[in-house]
Design a protein around this motif. Structure first.
Motif, short mmCIF file in Angstrom:
data_model
loop_
_atom_site.label_atom_id
_atom_site.label_comp_id
_atom_site.label_asym_id
_atom_site.label_seq_id
_atom_site.Cartn_x
_atom_site.Cartn_y
_atom_site.Cartn_z
N THR A 1 0.83 -1.21 0.00
CA THR A 1 0.00 0.00 0.00
C THR A 1 0.86 1.25 0.00
O THR A 1 0.58 2.23 -0.71
CB THR A 1 -0.92 0.01 1.23
N ALA A 2 1.93 1.24 0.80
CA ALA A 2 2.82 2.40 0.86
C ALA A 2 3.43 2.70 -0.51
O ALA A 2 3.59 3.87 -0.89
CB ALA A 2 3.91 2.16 1.89
N TRP A 3 3.77 1.65 -1.26
CA TRP A 3 4.40 1.85 -2.56
C TRP A 3 3.38 2.13 -3.66
O TRP A 3 3.57 3.04 -4.46
CB TRP A 3 5.23 0.62 -2.92
N SER A 4 2.31 1.37 -3.70
CA SER A 4 1.34 1.55 -4.78
C SER A 4 0.46 2.78 -4.57
O SER A 4 -0.02 3.37 -5.55
CB SER A 4 0.45 0.31 -4.90
N GLY A 5 0.26 3.19 -3.32
CA GLY A 5 -0.61 4.32 -3.05
C GLY A 5 0.05 5.68 -3.17
O GLY A 5 -0.63 6.71 -3.18
N ALA A 6 1.38 5.72 -3.27
CA ALA A 6 2.09 6.99 -3.41
C ALA A 6 1.92 7.54 -4.82
O ALA A 6 1.72 6.79 -5.79
CB ALA A 6 3.56 6.81 -3.09
N ASP A 7 2.00 8.84 -4.95
CA ASP A 7 1.95 9.45 -6.28
C ASP A 7 3.28 9.32 -7.00
O ASP A 7 3.33 9.37 -8.23
CB ASP A 7 1.56 10.92 -6.15
N ALA A 8 4.36 9.17 -6.23
CA ALA A 8 5.68 8.93 -6.82
C ALA A 8 6.57 8.30 -5.77
O ALA A 8 6.41 8.52 -4.57
CB ALA A 8 6.29 10.22 -7.33
N LEU A 9 7.52 7.48 -6.23
CA LEU A 9 8.53 6.88 -5.37
C LEU A 9 9.90 7.35 -5.83
O LEU A 9 10.15 7.46 -7.03
CB LEU A 9 8.47 5.35 -5.44
N PRO B 1 13.59 -0.98 -11.31
CA PRO B 1 12.68 -1.92 -12.00
C PRO B 1 11.79 -2.70 -11.04
O PRO B 1 10.63 -2.99 -11.37
CB PRO B 1 13.66 -2.85 -12.74
N VAL B 2 12.31 -3.05 -9.87
CA VAL B 2 11.49 -3.78 -8.89
C VAL B 2 10.34 -2.90 -8.42
O VAL B 2 9.19 -3.34 -8.34
CB VAL B 2 12.35 -4.23 -7.70
N LEU B 3 10.62 -1.65 -8.11
CA LEU B 3 9.59 -0.75 -7.60
C LEU B 3 8.53 -0.44 -8.66
O LEU B 3 7.38 -0.15 -8.33
CB LEU B 3 10.23 0.54 -7.10
N LYS B 4 8.90 -0.51 -9.92
CA LYS B 4 7.93 -0.23 -10.98
C LYS B 4 6.86 -1.32 -11.08
O LYS B 4 5.84 -1.12 -11.76
CB LYS B 4 8.64 -0.04 -12.32
N ARG B 5 7.06 -2.43 -10.41
CA ARG B 5 5.99 -3.42 -10.32
C ARG B 5 4.83 -2.90 -9.48
O ARG B 5 3.69 -3.35 -9.63
CB ARG B 5 6.50 -4.71 -9.69
N TYR B 6 5.14 -1.96 -8.60
CA TYR B 6 4.13 -1.43 -7.68
C TYR B 6 3.63 -0.06 -8.09
O TYR B 6 2.51 0.32 -7.76
CB TYR B 6 4.73 -1.33 -6.26
N ASN B 7 4.48 0.71 -8.79
CA ASN B 7 4.14 2.09 -9.07
C ASN B 7 4.91 2.53 -10.32
O ASN B 7 6.13 2.36 -10.37
CB ASN B 7 4.53 2.96 -7.86
N GLU B 8 4.22 3.08 -11.30
CA GLU B 8 4.89 3.49 -12.53
C GLU B 8 5.76 4.71 -12.36
O GLU B 8 6.73 4.92 -13.09
CB GLU B 8 3.85 3.76 -13.62
N GLN B 9 5.43 5.54 -11.36
CA GLN B 9 6.18 6.79 -11.16
C GLN B 9 7.32 6.56 -10.17
O GLN B 9 7.18 6.80 -8.97
CB GLN B 9 5.24 7.90 -10.67
N VAL B 10 8.44 6.06 -10.68
CA VAL B 10 9.61 5.79 -9.84
C VAL B 10 10.80 6.57 -10.40
O VAL B 10 11.07 6.52 -11.60
CB VAL B 10 9.94 4.29 -9.79
N TYR B 11 11.50 7.27 -9.51
CA TYR B 11 12.64 8.07 -9.90
C TYR B 11 13.87 7.65 -9.10
O TYR B 11 13.75 7.33 -7.91
CB TYR B 11 12.37 9.57 -9.65
N SER B 12 15.01 7.64 -9.74
CA SER B 12 16.26 7.36 -9.05
C SER B 12 16.97 8.68 -8.77
O SER B 12 17.43 9.36 -9.69
CB SER B 12 17.16 6.46 -9.91
N ILE B 13 17.01 9.05 -7.48
CA ILE B 13 17.66 10.30 -7.06
C ILE B 13 18.47 9.98 -5.82
O ILE B 13 17.91 9.62 -4.78
CB ILE B 13 16.65 11.41 -6.76
#
Length: 382
Positions: free
Chosen positions: A155-163, A172-184
């Motif tokens: 829920t924490a990962w899929s419910g966020a507007d961005a990770l 790539p692993v996080l994109k299974r839960y949420n399309e908006q993933v940034y590496s910073i």
């Protein structure tokens, strides 16, 4: 965003006089981000201990510049990590803090998945504000979160507007839960900059002609300091001018001190305890090389703090360091939990003529000014 208010959720935050220090990198990040907002609000729940714990005694609400810091007291009693929780009222105390202090905000930035990321998603549902979660967890911890397939983590990962993930490897692993993933990645404070080595050593009372190894981290098994101590024994068998200083506090101090005693390294290896933030840049400048023997990291901000002082870094391959030490112009990588490889690389680094200017130029990409702009770009997209 000059008319906006940013709410930051963090499991810890340094107190006003920094007599309690934890998640310092969050405060460094706030130092950069606060210029973009009308106000920044920090909520960092503190475990209620009725005065028995240092954090509970020292953490009092305070304000500075346009930043307000709140430490609501909470109760958290896990029986088994996330699988069974006896009491956890951190979400409730955050909501109560918001209500009691009449806090209004436009954007939520949570640090770490549990509980801050989960709390952020629940606040999003209640207040209709977008939430971003930065996932700082070290590699092993992150793998555990993925492997448990726990609904609260999901829920924490899929419910966020961005990770935001502080390394590239796990995107790539996080994109299974949420399309908006940034590496910073994290950045380093302006406090870390070159100081003449002789001056730094004089202020710390260190010998000018020694070869000094410095490392920093919590004294826990994951940090791998026992391998550094073993490696130092091997290094000292080949040269007698080496000193190793280990900064940090934690439960492994007794074990590490015992290891130092057994190896008769009492004159060569010193445990410094907690290093105050205003003294840390001196240690980075006083050393010849910085070593990070950690077995698992998400990024390892101490590496770029050392590089920001022009110092080469030796690190174990731990998922985070491979993305920092990308050239042998700036440092060397070793196999994890391998004291012989670590000793070999330390000897190699001590004999080598490094180019501090090249190291400083590389570190420039990790200034909070540069990293902050990338984070603000994500804010603007929301």
């Amino acid at each position: 965003m000059k008319d906006k208010t940013l709410l930051i959720l963090s499991p810890s935050y340094p107190n006003e006089d920094e007599s309690f220090i934890a998640e310092t990198f969050v405060k460094y990040q706030v130092a950069e981000l606060k210029q973009y907002f009308k106000k920044v609000i920090i909520i960092a729940p503190v475990l209620r201990s009725f005065g028995y714990l240092k954090k509970d005694r020292l953490c009092k609400d305070y304000t500075y510049d346009n930043v307000e810091v709140y430490y609501p007291r909470c109760i958290y009693i896990p029986l088994l990590w996330l699988s069974k929780i006896a009491i956890d009222n951190r979400l409730q105390v955050v909501e109560r803090c918001i209500k009691e202090h009449h806090l209004h905000f436009d954007l939520i930035h949570a640090h770490f998945t549990w509980p801050s990321g989960y709390i952020g998603v629940r606040l999003k549902e209640k207040y209709g504000k977008p939430v971003i979660t930065t996932i700082h967890e070290n590699g092993d911890w992150f793998d555990q979160e993925v492997g448990t397939d726990h609904p609260l983590i999901n829920t924490a990962w899929s419910g966020a507007d961005a990770l935001i993930r502080v390394n590239r490897k796990d995107v790539p692993v996080l994109k299974r839960y949420n399309e908006q993933v940034y590496s910073i990645p994290n950045g380093f404070s302006p406090a870390f900059h070159p100081i003449d080595t002789a001056v730094a050593r004089e202020r710390l009372g260190l010998p000018r002609d020694a070869k000094i190894i410095f490392t920093l981290g919590g004294l826990i098994k994951r940090k791998g300091f026992n391998y550094l101590i073993d490696a130092t024994e091997q290094v000292c068998s080949q040269r007698d001018d080496v000193l190793c200083f280990i900064g940090g506090a934690g439960p492994e101090r007794g074990s590490l001190q015992g290891q130092i005693g057994r190896l008769r390294l009492g004159e060569k290896v010193k445990l410094l305890g907690s290093v105050p933030s205003d003294i840390l840049p001196l240690w980075m400048n006083a050393c010849d090389i910085f070593v990070l023997p950690s077995l698992s990291e998400s990024f390892g901000v101490v590496q770029i703090e050392a590089m920001a002082c022009g110092k080469p870094v030796i690190s174990a391959r731990n998922r985070g360091s491979e993305e920092v030490i990308v050239s042998d112009l700036h440092g060397l990588l070793v196999e994890p939990a391998d004291s012989e490889d670590l000793a070999e690389k330390i000897l190699m680094a001590l004999d080598r003529e490094w180019n501090p200017e090249a190291i400083l130029a590389y570190a420039e990409r990790y200034t909070w000014d540069n990293i902050g702009k990338k984070i603000v770009d994500v804010y603007i997209r929301l």
